[in-house]
Write an enzyme that holds these catalytic residues in place. Structure first.
Site, mmCIF file in Angstrom:
data_model
loop_
_atom_site.group_PDB
_atom_site.id
_atom_site.type_symbol
_atom_site.label_atom_id
_atom_site.label_comp_id
_atom_site.label_asym_id
_atom_site.label_seq_id
_atom_site.Cartn_x
_atom_site.Cartn_y
_atom_site.Cartn_z
ATOM 1 N N GLN A 96 44.077 43.714 37.515
ATOM 2 C CA GLN A 96 44.871 43.751 36.293
ATOM 3 C C GLN A 96 46.241 43.143 36.522
ATOM 4 O O GLN A 96 46.836 43.295 37.589
ATOM 5 C CB GLN A 96 45.021 45.202 35.821
ATOM 6 N N CYS A 102 43.995 47.736 30.741
ATOM 7 C CA CYS A 102 43.000 48.336 31.631
ATOM 8 C C CYS A 102 41.716 48.665 30.870
ATOM 9 O O CYS A 102 40.620 48.636 31.435
ATOM 10 C CB CYS A 102 43.555 49.586 32.299
ATOM 11 N N HIS A 256 45.026 55.942 31.575
ATOM 12 C CA HIS A 256 44.443 54.765 32.218
ATOM 13 C C HIS A 256 42.922 54.786 32.082
ATOM 14 O O HIS A 256 42.307 55.853 32.018
ATOM 15 C CB HIS A 256 44.826 54.783 33.700
ATOM 16 N N ASN A 280 39.290 51.567 39.755
ATOM 17 C CA ASN A 280 40.558 51.347 39.073
ATOM 18 C C ASN A 280 40.704 49.850 38.799
ATOM 19 O O ASN A 280 40.642 49.039 39.727
ATOM 20 C CB ASN A 280 41.706 51.836 39.957
ATOM 21 N N TRP A 282 43.148 48.075 38.475
ATOM 22 C CA TRP A 282 44.247 47.460 39.204
ATOM 23 C C TRP A 282 43.777 46.832 40.518
ATOM 24 O O TRP A 282 44.479 46.020 41.103
ATOM 25 C CB TRP A 282 45.329 48.496 39.514
#
Length: 687
Positions: A96, A102, A256, A280, A282
């Site tokens: 990300q 997200c 998130h 995740n 990220w």
């Protein structure tokens, strides 16, 4: 040959402009014509409908957060060997950027688990070499139909040449960044991707139907639901509780979205435990509690199970218990891709009907049903007749019906006007009615709904699976408040039905009978799951030897008990002597792939591979061996005549891929590993 800016890229066709919109709707662009024109003129495409300017980034707070010196560059300017997509790259390779999207990225990473659906959204034959003209096309399911979105490949980067938004862990891959740009164009701008619900992106990527579960009120059979979902054609995501995006002490990010990528039942010293695997978007920042990468709870497992499940990489992917999952996450979102998986009922055909409608102030915006009457009866009314397709006979057994209500955006920019609160009611009606006229207020005053919204939700989609007796029903979609205006799409899935709007002048009903391409396979897995919740070696032998291996022709394989025990040993992570239905489904996918590559080289249909054929087959399967090692494998797994049958090939491939995974999990630098003696003996003797 040098390529310059294109002079024809401003040619595009606008649809009907809505006077309430502050900007034009999505343009209809002819991808083939634009590509051909650019190639003929030897120029690179520049998309005037979504230009490389700040107007495509947004007009609000995002502009203040952009790095100084923002530039727009094409992938060939950012890397010496740019690639659009690589099948050899790891599945979860996207990271990300500075956008709070997200929800988009979690849905996208769930999409990558289904290659056929991914290739529908992302045509994988696009590249930066063959017929490259700086133009790319993506497809999204947009309120009832698949629509193409055309973009140029100019991407926003900082002064150092790093992508500002989505990027890949493999710096030369750009499919994720380009897909994000196309989705931003569909939604209005990059800023319109700032915050959202993961269910929205799942619908746009698949045309599927989403079901959202509040984990605080999760059903008692949540584990069974997840087990069914993980081995079916579903996409699964989840979201933590709402709040500012910040990293909590336990490693989770508040407010998130995550992708659920796996479910495992492990055997600990104190008993069985269910673990869920999460990712995740990220690409970093992981859970720090029990079963995290550094947790001591891994010592409760057998060495083999620990080696195969635990991977100590800061890649954003981690395990946690189902109990911790329910405690720390707020919503679980399951997107069902095919109607045949909406319930346990297995059928060959489903009918899919979609109708569009509108709530208009003063005419059809009646609001919710109220005890004293009100204007609820003014809402659009849809008639549904449903029955089982048993030679046309009516049946008294209940029918599975899925109803999905989606509201269309009220502005060209996704976030400029928030969603309204929507829901729908379902009523039973008798046969003595005039289906040319809407039902009057008196009907709703004396009739109680069979189904009604527990709460009206400000979501893009609300859906519900109903079990209805064969008969005639009325569906009334509505907003929570009267006199509000919006457009909607109403979808109905069932085995057999008729569905239309009462009093509508339009006689066109879009009906599509869906042949579930995986229906037979889904029925196969459902039956196995019901009969064998856990599969031992004898049951595995029985299953494999009663299957028809279509690609192998007359050379149908025979799996001995010893061969099945060897296969089981490689899959049995907790040394229980069995595999779960999820593990068996993964095995089945591998077997289907092995069957195809084996058949391709076994041209004479003998059922055996020689040395040259084995080497070519393994190379096609992604495993490259030296000539000497390939000869040793033929000696080890082949017969006295140095030829290998399909069963031995399966054993070899499973062992090779299994050991490859173990190596990748254990190596720190990609060059070597260190094992203690008990771990080494266990891997060599048991796997």
């Amino acid at each position: 040959m040098s390529l310059g800016p294109c002079s024809i890229c401003g040619v595009w066709k606008l649809g009907q402009r809505d006077s309430s919109q502050a900007s034009p709707p999505l343009p209809q662009q002819d991808f083939e014509a634009l590509l051909a024109g650019c190639l003929q003129d030897r120029c690179l495409f520049e998309d005037s409908s979504f230009p490389a300017t700040l107007s495509s980034v947004g007009s609000g707070s995002l502009l203040r957060k952009l790095p100084p010196g923002l530039q727009w560059k094409r992938p060939p300017e950012l890397h010496s060997n740019p690639q659009f997509y690589s099948a050899q790259a790891k599945r979860l390779d996207l990271c990300q950027g500075m956008l709070r999207d997200c929800w988009f990225l979690a849905a996208l990473q769930a999409l990558t688990r289904h290659q056929d659906i991914l290739s529908r959204v992302v045509p994988l034959n696009q590249s930066f070499t063959e017929n490259y003209a700086g133009i790319f096309r993506f497809w999204f399911w947009h309120f009832g139909s698949w629509v193409p979105v055309v973009i140029d490949d100019r991407l926003p980067v900082n002064e150092a040449g790093q992508l500002v938004f989505v990027s890949s862990a493999y710096k030369n891959l750009f499919w994720g960044a380009l897909l994000e740009k196309a989705y931003a164009k569909l939604c209005g701008s990059y800023e319109d991707l700032h915050c959202g619900q993961v269910s929205e992106a799942l619908v746009d990527f698949t045309g599927g139907v989403t079901m959202t579960i509040n984990l605080a009120e999760a059903p008692g059979n949540l584990c069974d639901l997840l087990a069914q979902a993980t081995y079916s054609r579903t996409l699964i995501c989840c979201q933590t509780r709402s709040g500012k995006v910040k990293v909590l002490e336990n490693g989770l990010v508040d407010g998130h979205a995550y992708t659920l990528t796996g479910l495992r039942k492990v055997t600990c010293k104190y008993g069985p435990e269910y673990l869920v695997k999460l990712r995740n978007p990220w690409g970093k920042v992981e859970w720090k509690g029990d079963w995290s990468d550094s947790s001591s709870t891994w010592e409760l497992l057998s060495p083999k199970e620990k080696i195969l499940l635990l991977r100590k990489d800061n890649d954003g992917e981690f395990w946690m218990t189902l109990q911790d999952f329910k405690a720390h996450f707020r919503h679980l979102v399951i997107c069902k891709l095919t109607p045949g998986l909406l319930s346990q009922e297995v059928g060959k055909k489903w009918t899919y009907t979609v109708r569009e409608g509108r709530w208009e102030k003063g005419r059809t915006a009646g609001g919710r049903m109220k005890a004293w009457g009100g204007t609820f009866w003014k809402n659009p009314q849809f008639l549904l007749s449903v029955w089982r397709p048993e030679e046309g006979r009516r049946s008294l057994s209940p029918c599975s019906v899925l109803v999905s209500l989606l509201q269309k955006p009220r502005h060209r920019h996704r976030t400029w006007k928030p969603h309204l609160a929507i829901g729908f009611y379902v009523f039973w009606i008798s046969k003595d009615y005039d289906d040319r006229k809407t039902l009057p207020p008196a009907f709703f005053q004396r009739s109680a709904p069979l189904s009604k919204p527990a709460v009206f939700l400000k979501e893009k989609e609300v859906s519900q699976e109903l079990w209805l007796q064969p008969g005639t029903y009325l569906i009334v979609p509505c907003l929570s408040e009267a006199h509000q205006e919006a457009e909607f799409v109403l979808r109905v899935f069932s085995r057999k039905h008729v569905f239309y709007e009462i009093g509508s002048n339009s006689s066109v009903v879009f009906v599509k009978e869906i042949e579930d391409q995986n229906e037979g396979q889904n029925e196969f897995f459902t039956k196995i799951f019901e009969k064998y919740p856990d599969i031992n070696a004898v049951q595995l032998q029985n299953i494999l030897n009663h299957m028809h291996w279509s690609s192998l022709g007359r050379a149908q394989p025979f799996f001995s008990l010893e061969a099945c025990q060897a296969i089981l040993a490689m899959l049995d992570l907790n040394a229980s002597g069995t595999v779960s239905i999820q593990e068996f489904r993964d095995l089945w996918k591998q077997l289907m792939r092995y069957q195809e590559v084996f058949h391709k080289q076994d041209k004479d249909g003998s059922g055996y591979l020689n040395w040259a054929q084995l080497r070519a087959t393994m190379r096609e399967a992604g495993i490259v061996l030296s000539d000497d090692v390939c000869q040793l494998m033929l000696i080890r797994y082949g017969g006295p005549s140095l030829r290998m049958d399909f069963v031995s090939f399966v054993h070899l491939m499973l062992r090779a891929e299994n050991m490859e995974e173990v190596f990748q999990n254990l190596t720190q630098d990609g060059k070597g590993i260190y094992l203690e003696k008990p771990e080494w003996l266990m891997l060599i003797l048991y796997s």
